[in-house]
Write a protein that holds these residues in place. Structure first.
Motif, PDB file in Angstrom:
ATOM      1  N   ASP A 118       8.657  -5.495  13.896  1.00  0.00           N
ATOM      2  CA  ASP A 118       7.495  -5.003  13.140  1.00  0.00           C
ATOM      3  C   ASP A 118       7.709  -5.100  11.637  1.00  0.00           C
ATOM      4  N   ALA A 119       8.933  -4.793  11.177  1.00  0.00           N
ATOM      5  CA  ALA A 119       9.213  -4.846   9.745  1.00  0.00           C
ATOM      6  C   ALA A 119       9.085  -6.277   9.232  1.00  0.00           C
ATOM      7  N   ALA A 120       9.510  -7.242  10.023  1.00  0.00           N
ATOM      8  CA  ALA A 120       9.378  -8.639   9.620  1.00  0.00           C
ATOM      9  C   ALA A 120       7.911  -9.036   9.524  1.00  0.00           C
ATOM     10  N   MET A 121       7.119  -8.656  10.510  1.00  0.00           N
ATOM     11  CA  MET A 121       5.687  -8.968  10.464  1.00  0.00           C
ATOM     12  C   MET A 121       5.013  -8.296   9.272  1.00  0.00           C
ATOM     13  N   ASP A 122       5.327  -7.031   9.035  1.00  0.00           N
ATOM     14  CA  ASP A 122       4.681  -6.292   7.945  1.00  0.00           C
ATOM     15  C   ASP A 122       5.045  -6.850   6.570  1.00  0.00           C
ATOM     16  N   ALA A 123       6.238  -7.475   6.468  1.00  0.00           N
ATOM     17  CA  ALA A 123       6.674  -8.019   5.183  1.00  0.00           C
ATOM     18  C   ALA A 123       6.058  -9.383   4.887  1.00  0.00           C
ATOM     19  N   LEU A 124       5.437 -10.005   5.876  1.00  0.00           N
ATOM     20  CA  LEU A 124       4.777 -11.281   5.656  1.00  0.00           C
ATOM     21  C   LEU A 124       3.479 -11.090   4.889  1.00  0.00           C
ATOM     22  N   PRO A 125       3.098 -12.030   4.039  1.00  0.00           N
ATOM     23  CA  PRO A 125       1.784 -11.946   3.403  1.00  0.00           C
ATOM     24  C   PRO A 125       0.687 -12.026   4.451  1.00  0.00           C
ATOM     25  N   GLU A 126      -0.387 -11.334   4.234  1.00  0.00           N
ATOM     26  CA  GLU A 126      -1.465 -11.230   5.227  1.00  0.00           C
ATOM     27  C   GLU A 126      -1.902 -12.585   5.781  1.00  0.00           C
ATOM     28  N   PRO A 127      -2.103 -13.609   4.964  1.00  0.00           N
ATOM     29  CA  PRO A 127      -2.570 -14.888   5.521  1.00  0.00           C
ATOM     30  C   PRO A 127      -1.581 -15.536   6.478  1.00  0.00           C
ATOM     31  N   ALA A 128      -0.300 -15.203   6.363  1.00  0.00           N
ATOM     32  CA  ALA A 128       0.721 -15.850   7.189  1.00  0.00           C
ATOM     33  C   ALA A 128       0.946 -15.138   8.516  1.00  0.00           C
ATOM     34  N   ARG A 129       0.321 -13.989   8.721  1.00  0.00           N
ATOM     35  CA  ARG A 129       0.632 -13.199   9.913  1.00  0.00           C
ATOM     36  C   ARG A 129       0.036 -13.781  11.190  1.00  0.00           C
ATOM     37  N   ALA A 130      -1.166 -14.305  11.119  1.00  0.00           N
ATOM     38  CA  ALA A 130      -1.799 -14.852  12.314  1.00  0.00           C
ATOM     39  C   ALA A 130      -1.132 -16.158  12.691  1.00  0.00           C
ATOM     40  N   GLY A 131      -0.540 -16.205  13.870  1.00  0.00           N
ATOM     41  CA  GLY A 131       0.114 -17.414  14.339  1.00  0.00           C
ATOM     42  C   GLY A 131       1.493 -17.637  13.769  1.00  0.00           C
ATOM     43  N   ALA A 132       2.102 -16.603  13.207  1.00  0.00           N
ATOM     44  CA  ALA A 132       3.430 -16.735  12.601  1.00  0.00           C
ATOM     45  C   ALA A 132       4.472 -17.081  13.659  1.00  0.00           C
ATOM     46  N   ALA A 133       5.448 -17.887  13.255  1.00  0.00           N
ATOM     47  CA  ALA A 133       6.551 -18.270  14.138  1.00  0.00           C
ATOM     48  C   ALA A 133       7.755 -17.394  13.847  1.00  0.00           C
ATOM     49  N   VAL A 134       8.359 -16.849  14.892  1.00  0.00           N
ATOM     50  CA  VAL A 134       9.516 -15.967  14.726  1.00  0.00           C
ATOM     51  C   VAL A 134      10.692 -16.480  15.540  1.00  0.00           C
ATOM     52  N   LEU A 135      11.861 -16.418  14.941  1.00  0.00           N
ATOM     53  CA  LEU A 135      13.111 -16.684  15.646  1.00  0.00           C
ATOM     54  C   LEU A 135      13.841 -15.368  15.819  1.00  0.00           C
ATOM     55  N   ILE A 136      14.132 -15.007  17.059  1.00  0.00           N
ATOM     56  CA  ILE A 136      14.895 -13.803  17.363  1.00  0.00           C
ATOM     57  C   ILE A 136      16.318 -14.237  17.687  1.00  0.00           C
ATOM     58  N   GLY A 137      17.255 -13.761  16.897  1.00  0.00           N
ATOM     59  CA  GLY A 137      18.653 -14.089  17.115  1.00  0.00           C
ATOM     60  C   GLY A 137      19.323 -13.034  17.966  1.00  0.00           C
ATOM     61  N   GLY A 138      19.562 -13.353  19.235  1.00  0.00           N
ATOM     62  CA  GLY A 138      20.149 -12.421  20.186  1.00  0.00           C
ATOM     63  C   GLY A 138      19.114 -11.892  21.160  1.00  0.00           C
ATOM     64  N   LEU A 139      19.268 -12.215  22.439  1.00  0.00           N
ATOM     65  CA  LEU A 139      18.342 -11.715  23.461  1.00  0.00           C
ATOM     66  C   LEU A 139      18.630 -10.264  23.792  1.00  0.00           C
ATOM     67  N   GLY A 140      19.921  -9.893  23.846  1.00  0.00           N
ATOM     68  CA  GLY A 140      20.284  -8.501  24.087  1.00  0.00           C
ATOM     69  C   GLY A 140      19.659  -7.941  25.338  1.00  0.00           C
ATOM     70  N   VAL A 141      19.153  -6.720  25.260  1.00  0.00           N
ATOM     71  CA  VAL A 141      18.497  -6.104  26.413  1.00  0.00           C
ATOM     72  C   VAL A 141      17.023  -6.479  26.489  1.00  0.00           C
TER      73      VAL A 141
END
Length: 223
Positions: free
Chosen positions: A49-72
């Motif tokens: 959520d913090a990563a999404m909230d830190a993005l500028p509003e125009p970049a949020r829709a359809g943003a690509a995210v890389l999650i490092g570590g699958l964990g639980v």
């Protein structure tokens, strides 16, 4: 609280990884170090959520995210529950952890997210992937250690230094966000982020029952 029950134990290229169940919760142990469990996923969800909230509003829709570590699987499941993410890539180097999610005991957490057409699992080492791929993302959400000052293996230490942060910046689109989970705050890592050219560096805290809070370190690649 009952003693933990070992469900699986494997030794691979990076050492030993163990899945345990303690009462109703699952625990992942790597090389004898407790990594995470399913008792409280607030900080893993904050990471996304913090990563999404830190993005500028125009970049949020359809943003690509890389999650490092699958964990639980908490970060993946939370990202997949947010329709604003357009592409969700997860890098996980431990084959055992991937197996525990694909039809194993952790499928109850991540099954729906893994079936999402936006999701792709990359079975590779995060540090090597960041240094070699040409893929770019709007956000990197990294949770492969207990923090920049407490890594699971020595190989991971380079991720938090000059070379690793340069690789992170190269993998981000302009204005993209780097979010790093840690079991404790690190003033030194904040300074490293600034020295690497990240702007808007800050730390968000999640209180825990005992001890110092879990945190998410944030930095933005300048546009």
């Amino acid at each position: 609280m009952n003693s933990p029950v070992t469900l699986d134990r494997r030794v691979g290229p990076y050492g030993e990884v163990v899945l345990r169940r303690r009462d109703e919760d699952f625990e992942i142990i790597a090389n004898g170090t407790f990594l995470m469990d399913t008792s409280d996923g607030r900080s893993e969800r904050l990471l996304v959520d913090a990563a999404m909230d830190a993005l500028p509003e125009p970049a949020r829709a359809g943003a690509a995210v890389l999650i490092g570590g699958l964990g639980v699987g908490f970060s993946l499941a939370h990202a997949a529950a947010d329709p604003r993410w357009g592409r969700i890539a997860v890098v996980e180097r431990e084959e055992a952890i991937i197996d525990w999610h694909r039809g194993g005991p952790l499928a109850s957490i991540s099954g729906r997210a893994l079936a999402d057409e936006r999701t792709v699992i990359l079975h590779t080492d995060l540090v090597a992937y960041l240094e070699t791929t040409t893929d770019r993302y709007d956000a990197l959400c990294l949770d492969i250690d207990n923090g920049p000052d407490w890594t699971v293996t020595e190989d991971n230490e380079s991720l938090y230094g000059t070379r690793g942060l340069a690789s992170c910046a190269d993998r981000l689109n302009p204005g993209g966000v780097l979010a790093v989970w840690s079991a404790r705050p690190s003033v030194d890592f904040e300074e490293s982020l600034r020295n690497a050219g990240f702007s808007g560096v800050r730390t968000e805290e999640i209180p825990v029952a005992r001890g110092v809070p879990d945190v998410v370190h944030l930095g933005v690649r300048p546009a």
